[in-house]
Design a protein around this motif. Structure first.
Motif, PDB file in Angstrom:
ATOM      1  N   LEU A 249     -67.321 -71.033 -37.901  1.00  0.00           N
ATOM      2  CA  LEU A 249     -66.011 -70.963 -38.913  1.00  0.00           C
ATOM      3  C   LEU A 249     -66.365 -72.187 -40.280  1.00  0.00           C
ATOM      4  O   LEU A 249     -66.070 -71.476 -41.262  1.00  0.00           O
ATOM      5  CB  LEU A 249     -64.689 -71.129 -38.319  1.00  0.00           C
ATOM      6  CG  LEU A 249     -64.138 -70.013 -37.352  1.00  0.00           C
ATOM      7  CD1 LEU A 249     -62.804 -70.266 -37.161  1.00  0.00           C
ATOM      8  CD2 LEU A 249     -64.412 -68.579 -38.116  1.00  0.00           C
TER       9      LEU A 249
ATOM     10  N   ALA B 132     -62.954 -63.641 -39.428  1.00  0.00           N
ATOM     11  CA  ALA B 132     -62.263 -64.521 -40.133  1.00  0.00           C
ATOM     12  C   ALA B 132     -62.497 -63.930 -41.571  1.00  0.00           C
ATOM     13  O   ALA B 132     -61.260 -64.158 -42.305  1.00  0.00           O
ATOM     14  CB  ALA B 132     -62.866 -65.830 -39.919  1.00  0.00           C
TER      15      ALA B 132
ATOM     16  N   PRO C 215     -66.687 -64.863 -36.780  1.00  0.00           N
ATOM     17  CA  PRO C 215     -66.522 -65.314 -38.205  1.00  0.00           C
ATOM     18  C   PRO C 215     -66.260 -63.993 -39.113  1.00  0.00           C
ATOM     19  O   PRO C 215     -65.558 -64.181 -40.244  1.00  0.00           O
ATOM     20  CB  PRO C 215     -68.046 -65.534 -38.474  1.00  0.00           C
ATOM     21  CG  PRO C 215     -68.315 -66.182 -37.119  1.00  0.00           C
ATOM     22  CD  PRO C 215     -67.639 -65.245 -36.149  1.00  0.00           C
TER      23      PRO C 215
END
Lengths: 297, 297
Positions: A115, A252, A249
């Motif tokens: 992240l 995200a 990710p």
DNA sequence: CCCGTTCAGCAACGATTGTTTCAAGAATGG
DNA sequence: CCATTCTTGAAACAATCGTTGCTGAACGGG
């Protein structure tokens, strides 16, 4: 020069070191990057000491050899690339745990690092560009298949929640492409695809680009098929200690995109949200509607 | 991913490269730091190609050998170090950032923190218990709706990939509940639900529990409806600086569960994966099937 | 003064590096 | 179809790596 792994330790012993070792230590302190990047002999030459001295320095610090020292500095370089100060907690936890606990801790630590990589300048820039494109689009199409489907779905669901005219292209039965029939310039396509790349996603993206749509890609490499054809590509890491790739990710990024998107729409987004919410409440979709709750898709 | 010296050149020649060289080029593109920090042989191993290939790649780009390429990347690392020293790092940049950049940085930081919370003892314990239950089940059902759907889908998809007998209960048309008809004790249900709790998910979970299924819940509070009825509840944070809840921790838990699940199945999982993979390959689902790739759903 | 210890550097060691060579296989063009 | 080129990986190569063993010099306490 940023963080130097052994700085404290070196400084502590510095005064007790014999002259040549001190010279070596001094050089190490002053050139942390070179420690990671040069061969030991190269470093010795620049420091003006024979190679042995560096080995001895490492051993005096309690390491088996200079390689360990260099690994330390290499890790620091990597970490700096990521740009986060190392948080002892997770790493310590990883070291202590074993078996399953170890695996879990490893995965979580790696996820955190992944992240953080999204926080790098160029990635952020791509995300912002993507948000601008999506925000300016008349209509948004989203596509993702197999492991990428959940990403596309989540984006699409939340984007629709904030009032975007967003259509999820489901791949099944080829109906996905059909939804694109009304697409025209001014629309945008968000395509999600990681290795191994599903053929139909790529074709859909190509097709959309051909029709003049702006294509935003979430993919896993600058060399990925989508990255090369899309107008804007967001590269997400997918490596993981487990033997699967991770889509975390990418997930995200999807949330980041919607957050930016919503910010751009501002008041308009709030209105859309409350409208949707009250509609759903009327349909009695949710339990416990009484509890105070935040704006939530 | 930070600046990559040869990125343009590599991408330009990428399409004209033979498969293995392309795999090497791809790895270089994706791991610029490692190019500078690792030995060529180490890089070759990670890239899944013999060492020679890297030499050949360098020569094809017009260099004498791979050392020159590595020097290039080493210089990039040094340059980046200078840049960081000047600007004082990403963290400061975060503080200075404003508007969109600030929001992105905040969200990412909060996401990282949320993930860390999953590393707490009690949460980990719940995750392990859940993995044990799911691993022991004859058949797994998964359900999640609206914002929780992507979580349930992802779990279901990957679990099926490792050979689990996993059924996703789609809510549409009430057909979801129908799939539960064959369910019996020995089966398990993974239910995902965060605020505001969708009624049908709760009812489905209750129904399943009534039929003697083990219910594993991913939810957002110990006081949530699911947490109180499920045999095992994993509590995930959902707060976020953006004005949406985040599903990222829930997504992470889904991936953790499958990772553990796969570990428990061990050899059996690997067999299932390769079987599925070759099947998909035969169906020509994926593009670029030639490139070396990892086990990937 | 001598003796023991510490320090420093040279030379040589095995290990590992990156590269070259070669032969077999795949792909391509006539 | 054969002939040719291109691609690939195994093995062997010299070069370089980091390390060890050893020797002499420097230093300090008896």
């Amino acid at each position: 020069m940023p963080e130097a792994p052994l700085q404290d330790r070196l400084l502590a012993t510095f005064d007790t070191l014999p002259p040549r070792l001190r010279a070596a230590a001094r050089w190490v302190l002053d050139h942390p990057d070179d420690v990671a990047l040069l061969s030991m002999r190269g470093q010795a030459q620049r420091a003006g000491v024979p190679p042995v001295t560096l080995t001895r320095l490492a051993q005096r610090l309690g390491y088996d050899g200079y390689d360990e020292v260099r690994d330390l500095y290499a890790q620091a370089v990597r970490r700096r690339a990521i740009g986060f100060a190392d948080r002892g907690g997770a790493l310590v936890a990883r070291g202590k745990a074993e078996g399953e606990g170890r695996l879990l801790a490893d995965i979580l630590a790696a996820s955190g690092a992944s992240l953080q990589r999204l926080a790098e300048e160029d990635v952020l820039a791509q995300i912002r560009t993507a948000a601008r494109i999506l925000g300016g689009a008349r209509r948004i199409y989203a596509v993702g298949q197999r492991s990428s489907f959940s990403i596309a779905f989540h984006f699409s669901y939340v984007a629709a929640f904030v009032g975007a005219d967003c259509h999820l292209l489901e791949g099944a039965g080829g109906t996905g492409a059909d939804a694109l029939r009304g697409a025209r310039p001014g629309d945008a396509l968000l395509a999600v695809s990681v290795k191994p790349y599903v053929r139909t996603t790529l074709e859909l993206a190509r097709h959309a680009a051909g029709r003049g749509l702006d294509v935003v890609a979430i993919t896993d490499s600058a060399a990925a098929p989508l990255a090369r054809s899309a107008g804007c590509a967001i590269i997400v890491p997918t490596e993981s200690p487990s033997f699967f790739h991770t889509m975390l990710p990418a997930f995200a990024v999807a949330e980041l995109l919607v957050a930016l998107f919503a910010t751009r729409r501002g008041e308009q987004a709030l209105i859309a949200i409350t409208a949707t919410e009250s509609e759903l409440a009327a349909l009695d979709v949710y339990a416990l509607g009484s509890e105070g709750r935040r704006i939530t898709p």
